[in-house]
Scaffold this motif. Sequence first.
Motif, PDB file in Angstrom:
ATOM      1  N   LEU A  26       0.824  -1.215   0.000  1.00 31.85           N
ATOM      2  CA  LEU A  26       0.000   0.000   0.000  1.00 31.85           C
ATOM      3  C   LEU A  26       0.855   1.260   0.000  1.00 31.85           C
ATOM      4  N   MET A  27       2.085   1.149   0.518  1.00 26.17           N
ATOM      5  CA  MET A  27       2.968   2.321   0.543  1.00 26.17           C
ATOM      6  C   MET A  27       3.310   2.807  -0.855  1.00 26.17           C
ATOM      7  N   ALA A  28       3.251   1.922  -1.841  1.00 20.51           N
ATOM      8  CA  ALA A  28       3.563   2.308  -3.214  1.00 20.51           C
ATOM      9  C   ALA A  28       2.555   3.311  -3.767  1.00 20.51           C
ATOM     10  N   LYS A  47       4.082   9.509  10.571  1.00 21.82           N
ATOM     11  CA  LYS A  47       2.624   9.612  10.549  1.00 21.82           C
ATOM     12  C   LYS A  47       1.990   8.237  10.702  1.00 21.82           C
ATOM     13  N   SER A  48       0.775   8.225  11.235  1.00 24.40           N
ATOM     14  CA  SER A  48       0.033   6.974  11.331  1.00 24.40           C
ATOM     15  C   SER A  48      -0.473   6.579   9.951  1.00 24.40           C
ATOM     16  N   PHE A  49      -0.957   5.349   9.825  1.00 25.59           N
ATOM     17  CA  PHE A  49      -1.411   4.861   8.524  1.00 25.59           C
ATOM     18  C   PHE A  49      -2.585   5.689   8.007  1.00 25.59           C
ATOM     19  N   ARG A  50      -3.440   6.141   8.902  1.00 27.93           N
ATOM     20  CA  ARG A  50      -4.615   6.915   8.482  1.00 27.93           C
ATOM     21  C   ARG A  50      -4.230   8.280   7.936  1.00 27.93           C
ATOM     22  N   LYS A  69      -0.639  10.346   2.971  1.00 26.77           N
ATOM     23  CA  LYS A  69      -1.207  10.975   1.776  1.00 26.77           C
ATOM     24  C   LYS A  69      -1.191   9.985   0.619  1.00 26.77           C
ATOM     25  N   TRP A  70      -2.361   9.760   0.028  1.00 27.21           N
ATOM     26  CA  TRP A  70      -2.474   8.844  -1.099  1.00 27.21           C
ATOM     27  C   TRP A  70      -2.157   9.589  -2.388  1.00 27.21           C
ATOM     28  N   VAL A  71      -1.286   8.995  -3.202  1.00 26.06           N
ATOM     29  CA  VAL A  71      -0.859   9.665  -4.442  1.00 26.06           C
ATOM     30  C   VAL A  71      -1.173   8.836  -5.686  1.00 26.06           C
ATOM     31  N   GLY A  72      -1.895   7.748  -5.517  1.00 28.06           N
ATOM     32  CA  GLY A  72      -2.273   6.940  -6.669  1.00 28.06           C
ATOM     33  C   GLY A  72      -1.073   6.275  -7.332  1.00 28.06           C
ATOM     34  N   LEU A  73      -0.950   6.458  -8.639  1.00 23.98           N
ATOM     35  CA  LEU A  73       0.112   5.816  -9.423  1.00 23.98           C
ATOM     36  C   LEU A  73       1.301   6.742  -9.675  1.00 23.98           C
TER      37      LEU A  73
END
Length: 328
Positions: free
Chosen positions: A62-64, A72-75, A78-82
């Motif tokens: 998921l880190m990818a 930072k916690s998992f929640r 920041k999600w960056v997609g691809l």
Amino acid sequence: MNVKALTENGVTANESVTPHPPAKRNSGFWKSVLQQKYLYLMSLPFVIWVFVFSYVPLWGWLMAFQNYKPVKSFRDQKWVGLDNFKELFQDDRFYLVLRNTLGMSLLGLVFGFVVPITFAVMLNELRGSVFKRTVQTVSYLPHFVSWVVVGGIVYKILAIDGGIVNDLLMWLHLIDEPIQFMAKGHYFWGVLTATDIWKETGWNAIIYLAAITGIDKEMYEAAKVDGAGRIKQIFNITLPGIRSTIMILLIMSIGHLIGIGFEKQFQLGNNLVTDYSEVLDLYALKYGIQISRFSYGTAISMFTSVVSIILLLLANGVMKKVTKESIM
């Protein structure tokens, strides 16, 4: 089916021809499990080991898809997609590293198969049992030597000052001055392949020797009666007899073409040959650990794993159609 037909097939009129009910089949399965309970208990630690170290860490993929920050916690990540994968495929260094990985993998695949098979066949042809066991023992001992030690040995052998290879080449008047094998990139692939063959040939040959011992000896006796010499026996009995083993190991090796590890390259490489020694696993280690770009390093490793799975499935499918041999 009438009673007469049943009687003719060995079933009396009073016997039932219906299949066993599911409950009876299930009881047979559990009975078999209970009979082999100790085998299952012995394999349980290995199943747990594989689950803990091979499957549980997959959540880290998921880190990818994040800009991962350890503080930072998992929640809160920041999600960056691809984005990490886009950056990966736009990096010129990535394609250089991919070239090195495939180049060394293909050399290892070719020579890593031909040499052990040839060595196993030649060893099998030896008639003196004491000499045969001695050669086999000496040949697989390098497998147990650490790559740290092997790296030091290779550097010493190929050194320009006192290195046995340069001294021998100069004594034979093949060169006028010592060659800096470990400082020139275009020599690195050959040096690594030769070192790997020396280290692993004896160990890899054990599998083929075990397969050869399973060949029926009467086939060799019949071939001798028909006038077949040793060479004909090798090509008509020995090699066809270990064909299944060769195909299965070839499929597995193709699956590892892109995931070859980094121990050999790390120990034998240096800053002067980085453009030829850096492979995908070293590339991921560099960005993931040294530069602390965990998400980018995870993307590299994820790419390697996915491509390895695809190569394994393709190799298995092709071999299954062409040679009727497969691992699944």
